[in-house]
Design a protein around this motif. Sequence first.
Motif, PDB file in Angstrom:
ATOM      1  N   ASP A 253       6.101  10.238  -5.661  1.00 24.09           N
ATOM      2  CA  ASP A 253       5.269  11.443  -5.544  1.00 24.09           C
ATOM      3  C   ASP A 253       4.643  11.926  -6.855  1.00 24.09           C
ATOM      4  O   ASP A 253       4.356  13.111  -6.990  1.00 24.09           O
ATOM      5  N   GLU A 254       4.373  11.046  -7.792  1.00 24.62           N
ATOM      6  CA  GLU A 254       3.690  11.510  -8.999  1.00 24.62           C
ATOM      7  C   GLU A 254       2.287  11.983  -8.691  1.00 24.62           C
ATOM      8  O   GLU A 254       1.781  12.917  -9.323  1.00 24.62           O
ATOM      9  N   GLU A 255       1.643  11.360  -7.699  1.00 24.32           N
ATOM     10  CA  GLU A 255       0.262  11.700  -7.373  1.00 24.32           C
ATOM     11  C   GLU A 255       0.154  12.992  -6.571  1.00 24.32           C
ATOM     12  O   GLU A 255      -0.949  13.479  -6.330  1.00 24.32           O
ATOM     13  N   GLY A 256       1.290  13.539  -6.137  1.00 26.08           N
ATOM     14  CA  GLY A 256       1.282  14.785  -5.368  1.00 26.08           C
ATOM     15  C   GLY A 256       1.857  15.931  -6.181  1.00 26.08           C
ATOM     16  O   GLY A 256       1.347  16.302  -7.244  1.00 26.08           O
TER      17      GLY A 256
ATOM     18  N   PRO B 114       0.835  -1.221   0.000  1.00 27.86           N
ATOM     19  CA  PRO B 114       0.000   0.000   0.000  1.00 27.86           C
ATOM     20  C   PRO B 114       0.861   1.259   0.000  1.00 27.86           C
ATOM     21  O   PRO B 114       1.002   1.939   1.016  1.00 27.86           O
ATOM     22  N   SER B 115       1.411   1.592  -1.158  1.00 32.71           N
ATOM     23  CA  SER B 115       2.370   2.702  -1.239  1.00 32.71           C
ATOM     24  C   SER B 115       1.661   4.040  -1.400  1.00 32.71           C
ATOM     25  O   SER B 115       1.965   4.837  -2.290  1.00 32.71           O
ATOM     26  N   VAL B 116       0.712   4.281  -0.515  1.00 34.68           N
ATOM     27  CA  VAL B 116       0.017   5.570  -0.444  1.00 34.68           C
ATOM     28  C   VAL B 116       0.845   6.497   0.427  1.00 34.68           C
ATOM     29  O   VAL B 116       1.286   6.100   1.513  1.00 34.68           O
ATOM     30  N   TYR B 117       1.049   7.709  -0.019  1.00 37.37           N
ATOM     31  CA  TYR B 117       1.741   8.672   0.839  1.00 37.37           C
ATOM     32  C   TYR B 117       0.745   9.265   1.813  1.00 37.37           C
ATOM     33  O   TYR B 117      -0.241   9.890   1.411  1.00 37.37           O
ATOM     34  N   ASP B 118       1.000   9.032   3.088  1.00 36.79           N
ATOM     35  CA  ASP B 118       0.148   9.553   4.153  1.00 36.79           C
ATOM     36  C   ASP B 118       0.753  10.852   4.649  1.00 36.79           C
ATOM     37  O   ASP B 118       1.887  10.874   5.143  1.00 36.79           O
ATOM     38  N   THR B 119       0.027  11.929   4.527  1.00 42.13           N
ATOM     39  CA  THR B 119       0.568  13.243   4.882  1.00 42.13           C
ATOM     40  C   THR B 119       0.617  13.498   6.387  1.00 42.13           C
ATOM     41  O   THR B 119       1.110  14.534   6.811  1.00 42.13           O
ATOM     42  N   ASP B 120       0.101  12.569   7.178  1.00 42.93           N
ATOM     43  CA  ASP B 120       0.140  12.759   8.627  1.00 42.93           C
ATOM     44  C   ASP B 120       1.471  12.262   9.177  1.00 42.93           C
ATOM     45  O   ASP B 120       1.747  11.068   9.129  1.00 42.93           O
ATOM     46  N   PRO B 121       2.310  13.158   9.717  1.00 40.16           N
ATOM     47  CA  PRO B 121       3.586  12.722  10.278  1.00 40.16           C
ATOM     48  C   PRO B 121       3.340  11.976  11.588  1.00 40.16           C
ATOM     49  O   PRO B 121       2.241  12.066  12.151  1.00 40.16           O
ATOM     50  N   PRO B 122       4.323  11.257  12.134  1.00 39.36           N
ATOM     51  CA  PRO B 122       5.668  11.137  11.561  1.00 39.36           C
ATOM     52  C   PRO B 122       5.753   9.982  10.582  1.00 39.36           C
ATOM     53  O   PRO B 122       4.928   9.093  10.598  1.00 39.36           O
TER      54      PRO B 122
ATOM     55  N   HIS C 285       5.961   5.452 -11.717  1.00 35.38           N
ATOM     56  CA  HIS C 285       5.994   5.938 -10.326  1.00 35.38           C
ATOM     57  C   HIS C 285       5.528   4.845  -9.394  1.00 35.38           C
ATOM     58  O   HIS C 285       4.745   3.965  -9.767  1.00 35.38           O
ATOM     59  N   THR C 286       6.004   4.916  -8.166  1.00 31.22           N
ATOM     60  CA  THR C 286       5.732   3.867  -7.179  1.00 31.22           C
ATOM     61  C   THR C 286       4.591   4.224  -6.241  1.00 31.22           C
ATOM     62  O   THR C 286       4.092   3.352  -5.525  1.00 31.22           O
ATOM     63  N   ASP C 287       4.175   5.485  -6.194  1.00 33.95           N
ATOM     64  CA  ASP C 287       3.096   5.858  -5.282  1.00 33.95           C
ATOM     65  C   ASP C 287       1.740   5.613  -5.933  1.00 33.95           C
ATOM     66  O   ASP C 287       1.608   5.579  -7.158  1.00 33.95           O
ATOM     67  N   VAL C 288       0.730   5.436  -5.083  1.00 29.80           N
ATOM     68  CA  VAL C 288      -0.649   5.290  -5.534  1.00 29.80           C
ATOM     69  C   VAL C 288      -1.521   6.210  -4.694  1.00 29.80           C
ATOM     70  O   VAL C 288      -1.121   6.649  -3.616  1.00 29.80           O
ATOM     71  N   VAL C 289      -2.714   6.495  -5.188  1.00 27.61           N
ATOM     72  CA  VAL C 289      -3.652   7.287  -4.397  1.00 27.61           C
ATOM     73  C   VAL C 289      -4.330   6.399  -3.362  1.00 27.61           C
ATOM     74  O   VAL C 289      -4.325   5.162  -3.465  1.00 27.61           O
ATOM     75  N   SER C 290      -4.935   7.026  -2.398  1.00 33.58           N
ATOM     76  CA  SER C 290      -5.675   6.284  -1.380  1.00 33.58           C
ATOM     77  C   SER C 290      -6.824   5.511  -2.016  1.00 33.58           C
ATOM     78  O   SER C 290      -7.443   5.983  -2.976  1.00 33.58           O
TER      79      SER C 290
ATOM     80  N   GLY D  58      -3.607   0.707  -7.752  1.00 37.24           N
ATOM     81  CA  GLY D  58      -2.291   0.837  -8.361  1.00 37.24           C
ATOM     82  C   GLY D  58      -2.008  -0.163  -9.457  1.00 37.24           C
ATOM     83  O   GLY D  58      -0.970  -0.082 -10.113  1.00 37.24           O
ATOM     84  N   SER D  59      -2.916  -1.107  -9.695  1.00 40.06           N
ATOM     85  CA  SER D  59      -2.668  -2.111 -10.730  1.00 40.06           C
ATOM     86  C   SER D  59      -2.517  -1.456 -12.104  1.00 40.06           C
ATOM     87  O   SER D  59      -1.594  -1.781 -12.867  1.00 40.06           O
ATOM     88  N   ALA D  60      -3.415  -0.526 -12.430  1.00 44.77           N
ATOM     89  CA  ALA D  60      -3.322   0.203 -13.694  1.00 44.77           C
ATOM     90  C   ALA D  60      -2.467   1.456 -13.535  1.00 44.77           C
ATOM     91  O   ALA D  60      -1.623   1.761 -14.391  1.00 44.77           O
ATOM     92  N   ASP D  61      -2.670   2.163 -12.446  1.00 44.62           N
ATOM     93  CA  ASP D  61      -1.988   3.450 -12.218  1.00 44.62           C
ATOM     94  C   ASP D  61      -0.980   3.322 -11.083  1.00 44.62           C
ATOM     95  O   ASP D  61      -1.266   3.698  -9.959  1.00 44.62           O
ATOM     96  N   MET D  62       0.253   2.898 -11.318  1.00 44.50           N
ATOM     97  CA  MET D  62       0.678   2.389 -12.618  1.00 44.50           C
ATOM     98  C   MET D  62       1.720   1.296 -12.456  1.00 44.50           C
ATOM     99  O   MET D  62       2.723   1.236 -13.156  1.00 44.50           O
ATOM    100  N   LYS D  63       1.446   0.423 -11.485  1.00 45.32           N
ATOM    101  CA  LYS D  63       2.409  -0.640 -11.205  1.00 45.32           C
ATOM    102  C   LYS D  63       2.463  -1.665 -12.328  1.00 45.32           C
ATOM    103  O   LYS D  63       3.510  -2.278 -12.564  1.00 45.32           O
ATOM    104  N   GLY D  64       1.349  -1.842 -13.047  1.00 41.15           N
ATOM    105  CA  GLY D  64       1.376  -2.703 -14.216  1.00 41.15           C
ATOM    106  C   GLY D  64       2.309  -2.168 -15.290  1.00 41.15           C
ATOM    107  O   GLY D  64       3.102  -2.907 -15.883  1.00 41.15           O
TER     108      GLY D  64
END
Length: 404
Positions: A153-156, A23-31, A88-93, A118-124
């Motif tokens: 960070d393509e999705e950001g 689940p390579s979603v970037y979570d903006t909540d630190p840390p 890119h390695t990131d995906v959206v939530s 992320g299967s289509a966007d875009m790990k495939g």
Amino acid sequence: MTANWDVEDDELIGFVQQLVRIPSVYDTDPPHSVQSPHTEAEAAEAVAGKMREWGWDPTVEDVVPGRPNVVAVLDCGIPGPTLMFEGHTDVVSPGSHSDWSFPPYCAEIRDGRLLGRGSADMKGGLAAAMYGVRALQLQGEFPGRIVVAALCDEEGMMLGAKHFAKQPLAKEIDGVVVCEPEDYEVCAVSKGAIRLRVTVFGKMAHGAMPQHGRNPVPVAARMIVRLAELQDQLQQRNGTHEHLGDDYITTTMIQAGDLDQLNVIPARAVFLCDIRTTPAVDHDDLLFQIRQIVDETALESDCKAEADVIDDRPPVDTPIDSPVVSALVQAHVNVVGSQPAYGGVPGTTDGTILVRDAALHSVVYGPGDKWIAHQADEWVGVDDVKTCARVYAETASIFLNEAR
């Protein structure tokens, strides 16, 4: 069909499944830690690990802590051009899991579809590029160089592409294939994007005594109406682009005051605009017109206002006779057996940044329905991933040999 590439299909699909399960979603909540499942780090390490397994020597570099770019360069020492495959390695939530008919990261295969966020966007597409290049490598030496990049960070804010574009390697690249899902369409054009924040400054006052303040809310509303009128003017002047559609100025968020303070005129109002442009739009000219509207509307209401550009991504319009586009088109013909359709990218990709910041020629082409990205029940066709791997291998062979 003339191309016959020996792609390790079972391994390819298994690797896509491995990536989708992360689940390579970037979570903006630190840390965040480097090993956090809420960054791209784990997916990036899976990519780098596969590259090392093949004897490649990837560079793994954090763009910001815990968010790495992975870049491998394959060079047989024979002079020639440099071709890049980018993903890119990131995906959206995934959003609410209740909206899905299967677990978002299940990576199951049903009826020829590989399921998951992320299967289509875009790990495939990323995996197909890696395995396509691997097939070319196994066939023997080739001229020039191939760069395979898995960016963060393509999705950001596209920090990974911005970082890569500043590297010396970027200046040496002669063409880029961005492996986003486009359902076999060759997309040499992409819409531009301007992210804009407008702040209107008023004067706080009691809601029962508005004469003692200056309410920024109706001022912001008038600006939004005038920006909608400007959108209409753009559309009338530029018409509908064959592959990209219309130009849009879309207000996406308005914020003013506190919902718990109904009786207070706020001191300021803020609204955000997501502006999408075709190549007919000059961004500098458009921003000048927008600032005129903001300034004039504020002046009419005795307020001050600011229009700040958060990000400016110009449209991409790569000539279809560019070597990278020509090689991709011929590769599609050789592998699929028919002429590809031309299309356009309605959003922006990392390729937009590589064009803007490094002046590279880019084209977008990859497996997956071009409208499935960011939706629930995302999937990619197993056969499409396999086919694109072969198209990528053929593209590299044509580009590196014909562009010498």
